[in-house]
Scaffold this motif. Structure first.
Motif, mmCIF file in Angstrom:
data_model
loop_
_atom_site.group_PDB
_atom_site.id
_atom_site.type_symbol
_atom_site.label_atom_id
_atom_site.label_comp_id
_atom_site.label_asym_id
_atom_site.label_seq_id
_atom_site.Cartn_x
_atom_site.Cartn_y
_atom_site.Cartn_z
ATOM 1 N N UNK A 26 0.822 -1.215 0.000
ATOM 2 C CA UNK A 26 0.000 0.000 0.000
ATOM 3 C C UNK A 26 0.857 1.267 0.000
ATOM 4 N N UNK A 27 2.129 1.146 0.391
ATOM 5 C CA UNK A 27 3.025 2.303 0.434
ATOM 6 C C UNK A 27 4.002 2.355 -0.731
ATOM 7 N N UNK A 28 3.932 1.385 -1.628
ATOM 8 C CA UNK A 28 4.835 1.342 -2.780
ATOM 9 C C UNK A 28 4.127 1.972 -3.975
ATOM 10 N N UNK A 29 4.702 3.062 -4.488
ATOM 11 C CA UNK A 29 4.115 3.743 -5.649
ATOM 12 C C UNK A 29 4.554 3.091 -6.953
ATOM 13 N N UNK A 30 5.851 2.775 -7.062
ATOM 14 C CA UNK A 30 6.361 2.166 -8.290
ATOM 15 C C UNK A 30 7.697 1.490 -8.017
ATOM 16 N N UNK A 50 12.751 1.344 -5.572
ATOM 17 C CA UNK A 50 11.420 1.200 -5.008
ATOM 18 C C UNK A 50 10.997 2.583 -4.527
ATOM 19 N N UNK A 51 9.961 3.149 -5.134
ATOM 20 C CA UNK A 51 9.511 4.490 -4.781
ATOM 21 C C UNK A 51 8.313 4.409 -3.840
ATOM 22 N N UNK A 52 8.452 5.086 -2.708
ATOM 23 C CA UNK A 52 7.398 5.160 -1.687
ATOM 24 C C UNK A 52 6.366 6.189 -2.134
ATOM 25 N N UNK A 53 5.134 6.069 -1.666
ATOM 26 C CA UNK A 53 4.085 7.019 -2.039
ATOM 27 C C UNK A 53 4.431 8.461 -1.655
ATOM 28 N N UNK A 58 14.051 3.882 -2.338
ATOM 29 C CA UNK A 58 15.069 2.997 -1.810
ATOM 30 C C UNK A 58 15.709 2.291 -3.003
ATOM 31 N N UNK A 59 17.034 2.272 -3.041
ATOM 32 C CA UNK A 59 17.747 1.592 -4.110
ATOM 33 C C UNK A 59 18.294 0.262 -3.596
ATOM 34 N N UNK A 60 18.128 -0.761 -4.386
ATOM 35 C CA UNK A 60 18.618 -2.097 -4.061
ATOM 36 C C UNK A 60 19.403 -2.567 -5.275
ATOM 37 N N UNK A 61 20.632 -3.048 -5.067
ATOM 38 C CA UNK A 61 21.411 -3.469 -6.230
ATOM 39 C C UNK A 61 21.614 -4.974 -6.267
ATOM 40 N N UNK A 62 22.181 -5.435 -7.374
ATOM 41 C CA UNK A 62 22.318 -6.869 -7.605
ATOM 42 C C UNK A 62 23.367 -7.541 -6.717
ATOM 43 N N UNK A 98 6.599 -2.150 -11.949
ATOM 44 C CA UNK A 98 5.431 -2.139 -11.054
ATOM 45 C C UNK A 98 4.962 -0.702 -10.875
ATOM 46 N N UNK A 99 3.668 -0.490 -10.940
ATOM 47 C CA UNK A 99 3.069 0.818 -10.642
ATOM 48 C C UNK A 99 1.787 0.550 -9.885
ATOM 49 N N UNK A 100 1.682 1.145 -8.702
ATOM 50 C CA UNK A 100 0.550 0.880 -7.810
ATOM 51 C C UNK A 100 -0.789 1.207 -8.452
ATOM 52 N N UNK A 101 -0.894 2.330 -9.149
ATOM 53 C CA UNK A 101 -2.190 2.702 -9.718
ATOM 54 C C UNK A 101 -2.622 1.722 -10.803
ATOM 55 N N UNK A 102 -1.685 1.128 -11.507
ATOM 56 C CA UNK A 102 -2.041 0.118 -12.497
ATOM 57 C C UNK A 102 -2.457 -1.173 -11.810
ATOM 58 N N UNK A 103 -1.794 -1.501 -10.717
ATOM 59 C CA UNK A 103 -2.138 -2.717 -9.982
ATOM 60 C C UNK A 103 -3.532 -2.598 -9.380
#
Length: 118
Positions: A26-30, A50-53, A58-62, A98-103
């Motif tokens: 619910x807090x993840x925008x995209x 990972x973009x918060x609303x 937050x950046x996560x790498x491989x 991923x985009x929350x509004x599309x989901x």
């Protein structure tokens, strides 16, 4: 302690040496993925943003344990097929996975009963 990312039905969890971050869906925008190359030896790194609303991200790498599994889980949650991260080019923009509004639009449409015929 190594960094670790995991994805489940409740959201995203990142464990780092300085603490754990949990983001419910619910807090993840995209979420987007991209590749970058860093000097001096042109080391390639794949990233997941990972973009918060709120607009924070937050950046996560491989190099984070569970990175590839997390990308696959997000793609699955989005209803998308696999993405070959090796095909991402550092010169190209990030690919949104991923985009929350599309989901929410997809899940709302899926949860509506079929229209009745007259």
């Amino acid at each position: 302690m190594a960094e670790r990312v995991s994805i489940d039905d409740s959201g995203i969890r990142v464990v780092r040496p300085n603490g754990t971050t949990r983001l419910p869906w619910a807090e993840v925008a995209s979420i987007a993925v991209y590749a970058a190359v860093f000097p001096p030896d042109d080391q390639r790194t794949d990233w997941m943003d990972v973009t918060h609303v709120s607009g924070e991200f937050m950046e996560i790498n491989n190099m984070t344990e569970g990175f590839h599994e997390a990308v696959a889980a997000v793609l699955s949650r989005s209803g998308r097929g696999p993405l070959d991260l090796s095909r991402l080019r550092p010169t190209e923009p990030a690919v949104e996975i991923y985009r929350a509004d599309l989901q929410s639009a997809t899940s709302t449409a899926a949860s509506k009963p079929p229209a009745r015929s007259a």
